[in-house]
Structures are given as structure tokens and as C-alpha cells.
Design a protein around this motif. Structure first.
Motif, short mmCIF file in Angstrom:
data_model
loop_
_atom_site.label_atom_id
_atom_site.label_comp_id
_atom_site.label_asym_id
_atom_site.label_seq_id
_atom_site.Cartn_x
_atom_site.Cartn_y
_atom_site.Cartn_z
N THR A 29 86.82 19.02 -66.32
CA THR A 29 87.14 18.76 -67.73
C THR A 29 87.95 19.91 -68.31
N TYR A 30 87.53 21.15 -68.02
CA TYR A 30 88.29 22.31 -68.48
C TYR A 30 89.70 22.30 -67.87
N GLU A 31 89.79 21.99 -66.58
CA GLU A 31 91.08 21.95 -65.92
C GLU A 31 91.99 20.90 -66.55
N ALA A 32 91.43 19.74 -66.90
CA ALA A 32 92.22 18.69 -67.55
C ALA A 32 92.69 19.13 -68.94
N ARG A 33 91.83 19.83 -69.66
CA ARG A 33 92.22 20.32 -70.99
C ARG A 33 93.37 21.33 -70.89
N ILE A 34 93.28 22.21 -69.91
CA ILE A 34 94.35 23.19 -69.72
C ILE A 34 95.63 22.50 -69.28
N ALA A 35 95.52 21.51 -68.41
CA ALA A 35 96.71 20.76 -67.97
C ALA A 35 97.37 20.06 -69.15
N ALA A 58 86.02 31.32 -81.95
CA ALA A 58 85.64 31.09 -80.57
C ALA A 58 86.01 29.72 -80.03
N ALA A 59 86.30 28.77 -80.89
CA ALA A 59 86.40 27.37 -80.48
C ALA A 59 87.50 27.11 -79.45
N ASN A 60 88.67 27.68 -79.61
CA ASN A 60 89.77 27.37 -78.69
C ASN A 60 89.48 27.89 -77.28
N VAL A 61 88.97 29.10 -77.17
CA VAL A 61 88.64 29.64 -75.86
C VAL A 61 87.50 28.83 -75.23
N ALA A 62 86.48 28.54 -76.00
CA ALA A 62 85.35 27.77 -75.48
C ALA A 62 85.79 26.37 -75.04
N TYR A 63 86.68 25.75 -75.77
CA TYR A 63 87.17 24.41 -75.43
C TYR A 63 87.94 24.42 -74.12
N LEU A 64 88.71 25.48 -73.88
CA LEU A 64 89.57 25.52 -72.71
C LEU A 64 88.90 26.07 -71.45
N CYS A 65 87.86 26.91 -71.61
CA CYS A 65 87.27 27.48 -70.40
C CYS A 65 85.75 27.63 -70.43
#
Length: 103
Positions: A29-35, A58-65
């Protein structure tokens, strides 16, 4: 319309019980968000991303990784076709090691 009267009542809270499972966000899920970030950013002409996080932001970092920068500032560096890099201070090392993000 004015309030005719005000009264105080005692109510019982419902019993929610204890949680039985730990919520889990999969690494995929994190990989898909980063993609998705890389794809949309590429369309806008960006070739790299630096995502800042701290206790209040904190939200953007937490969302991506999945890392929650609760103790000090952090940077998530994303460059297409390279593994993301999470930069944390010494107070965040232990927590970063147990997060399941794609870095």
C-alpha cells in the motif's frame, strides 16, 4: 428560536471492549502511494520529492511510509527508480526500524 430550558442528564457510555486486532497497512500500500506520487508529480514536471514531517505535520510522511515523526523532524526523500530514503534524528532511529515502510 431561543432555548426553553436546559437540563443536565447522566448517561452511560457504551462498552466498546478492547481491540482484538492491530490495524496494519501493507508495505504494498505504501509502495502504491509512492508510485502514485511519482506518477502525478512526473506529469507536473517534478523529478524528485522531499516530504517534511514533524510532530505537528506528520500526516504526509505517515501516509507515504508509515513513520510517525513524533519525537523530532524527519525527511522522506523520493527519487523515481530508487528506494525512498527516510532521514531521522537519533531519537527516531528505533522507531524507524520497526516501521514497515518501503525505505
Amino acid at each position: 428560536m431561543p432555548v426553553a430550558s436546559v437540563a443536565q442528564k447522566t448517561v452511560s457510555l457504551p462498552e466498546f471492549g478492547e481491540p482484538t486486532v492491530m490495524p496494519l497497512v501493507l508495505r504494498a500500500t505504501y509502495e502504491a502511494r509512492i508510485a502514485a506520487l511519482v506518477a502525478r508529480g512526473g506529469e507536473a514536471g517534478f523529478d524528485a520529492f522531499v516530504v517534511y514531517g514533524d510532530r505537528e505535520h506528520a500526516a504526509n510522511v505517515a501516509y507515504l511510509c508509515g513513520y510517525d515523526p513524533r519525537f523530532e523532524e524527519t525527511l522522506l526523500v523520493i527519487v523515481p527508480d530508487k528506494p525512498p530514503k527516510l532521514l531521522v534524528g537519533n531519537e527516531g532511529w528505533g522507531y524507524a526500524e520497526i516501521c514497515d515502510g518501503p525505505y
